[in-house]
Scaffold this active site. Sequence first.
Site, mmCIF file in Angstrom:
data_model
loop_
_atom_site.group_PDB
_atom_site.id
_atom_site.type_symbol
_atom_site.label_atom_id
_atom_site.label_comp_id
_atom_site.label_asym_id
_atom_site.label_seq_id
_atom_site.Cartn_x
_atom_site.Cartn_y
_atom_site.Cartn_z
ATOM 1 N N ASN A 79 0.865 -1.190 0.000
ATOM 2 C CA ASN A 79 0.000 0.000 0.000
ATOM 3 C C ASN A 79 0.898 1.235 0.000
ATOM 4 O O ASN A 79 1.538 1.542 1.004
ATOM 5 C CB ASN A 79 -0.890 -0.041 1.256
ATOM 6 N N LYS A 126 0.064 4.274 -0.150
ATOM 7 C CA LYS A 126 -0.563 5.433 0.507
ATOM 8 C C LYS A 126 -0.389 6.688 -0.364
ATOM 9 O O LYS A 126 -0.426 6.578 -1.582
ATOM 10 C CB LYS A 126 -0.006 5.595 1.926
ATOM 11 N N HIS A 154 -9.467 1.046 5.115
ATOM 12 C CA HIS A 154 -8.114 1.151 5.679
ATOM 13 C C HIS A 154 -8.142 2.034 6.928
ATOM 14 O O HIS A 154 -8.927 2.975 7.011
ATOM 15 C CB HIS A 154 -7.137 1.738 4.642
ATOM 16 N N GLU A 175 -6.452 4.422 7.929
ATOM 17 C CA GLU A 175 -6.347 5.884 7.731
ATOM 18 C C GLU A 175 -7.655 6.462 7.187
ATOM 19 O O GLU A 175 -7.964 7.625 7.433
ATOM 20 C CB GLU A 175 -5.139 6.186 6.827
ATOM 21 N N GLU A 218 -4.903 -4.970 10.701
ATOM 22 C CA GLU A 218 -3.863 -3.960 10.881
ATOM 23 C C GLU A 218 -4.114 -3.224 12.202
ATOM 24 O O GLU A 218 -4.917 -2.276 12.232
ATOM 25 C CB GLU A 218 -3.890 -2.947 9.739
ATOM 26 N N GLY A 270 2.904 2.368 10.756
ATOM 27 C CA GLY A 270 3.816 3.497 10.582
ATOM 28 C C GLY A 270 4.562 3.880 11.849
ATOM 29 O O GLY A 270 5.193 4.934 11.915
ATOM 30 N N SER A 307 3.891 -2.007 10.212
ATOM 31 C CA SER A 307 5.355 -2.044 10.377
ATOM 32 C C SER A 307 5.978 -3.381 9.958
ATOM 33 O O SER A 307 6.904 -3.879 10.602
ATOM 34 C CB SER A 307 5.753 -1.681 11.811
#
Length: 255
Positions: free
Chosen positions: A9, A11, A97, A99, A169, A175, A215
């Site tokens: 991904n 992003k 997702h 985010e 996730e 991140g 990560s």
Amino acid sequence: MRKPFIAGNWKMNTDGHSGPALVKAVGQGLTQFDMSKVNVAVIPPFVYLAQIVAAARASRIAVGAQDIYYEQKGAFTGEISAYMIKDVGCNYCLCGHSERRHVIGEQDELINKKVHAAINGGLLPILCVGELLEEREAGKTEEVVERQVKKGFEGLIAAKAAAVTLAYEPVWAIGTGRTATPAQAQEVHAMLRKLLAELYDKSFADDIRIQYGGSVKPDNAAELMQKEDIDGLLVGGASLKADDFLAIIKASIGD
Ligand code: 13P
């Protein structure tokens, strides 16, 4: 047997030069691997999808979108439909997702509509679920991901739901450099598979692929993938470097 599925991904990263160069470098590196053992996808920003589909054409890399809107067309300024994503040559799309959930504010009901729209539009959705740090610390991990999965799959018969890849996730691992331990990830993955057996049946649960994301790096990919219920990886930062992404794919297939 569930075939490993590794997706990168990207992003809101890359541009018209670095994206095609990245996918070409990954495609080139993949020629060393037995590609019958793994599925690989990259998930670039919308505006570069057509370019990345073209750059990936000679390789075994599939391309996906980071999001879709659930209507097919019409007055939805700024949105992109499943039809359009399919039309530019993509196979996959992310739905929900973390985010999108936590930065943009998407709710389970909207995400469920997107999963339906993706499948009806001929795409393979990757439905993302995961708890926040405070939810984990409050002992609510199971409750949160169970709700996200139940709502995400709502109204989908098994024949349609089989198009979904689930991605776990944990938000606190995205991140941050703080990966869930393989045991922590496995615990949630096993719980998710059990839940899917209850929602559908055991053969459905045995077949669906559940990716881990958060990560993932070359040095932790192999031990994550060794866990029984971890069938793939959804990679953020490390998918932006061809060598790292290739090392993760290599570790995942044990070559
Ligand atoms: P990182 O690998 O950068 O933690 O991102 C994970 C992720 O959100 C993939 O969708």
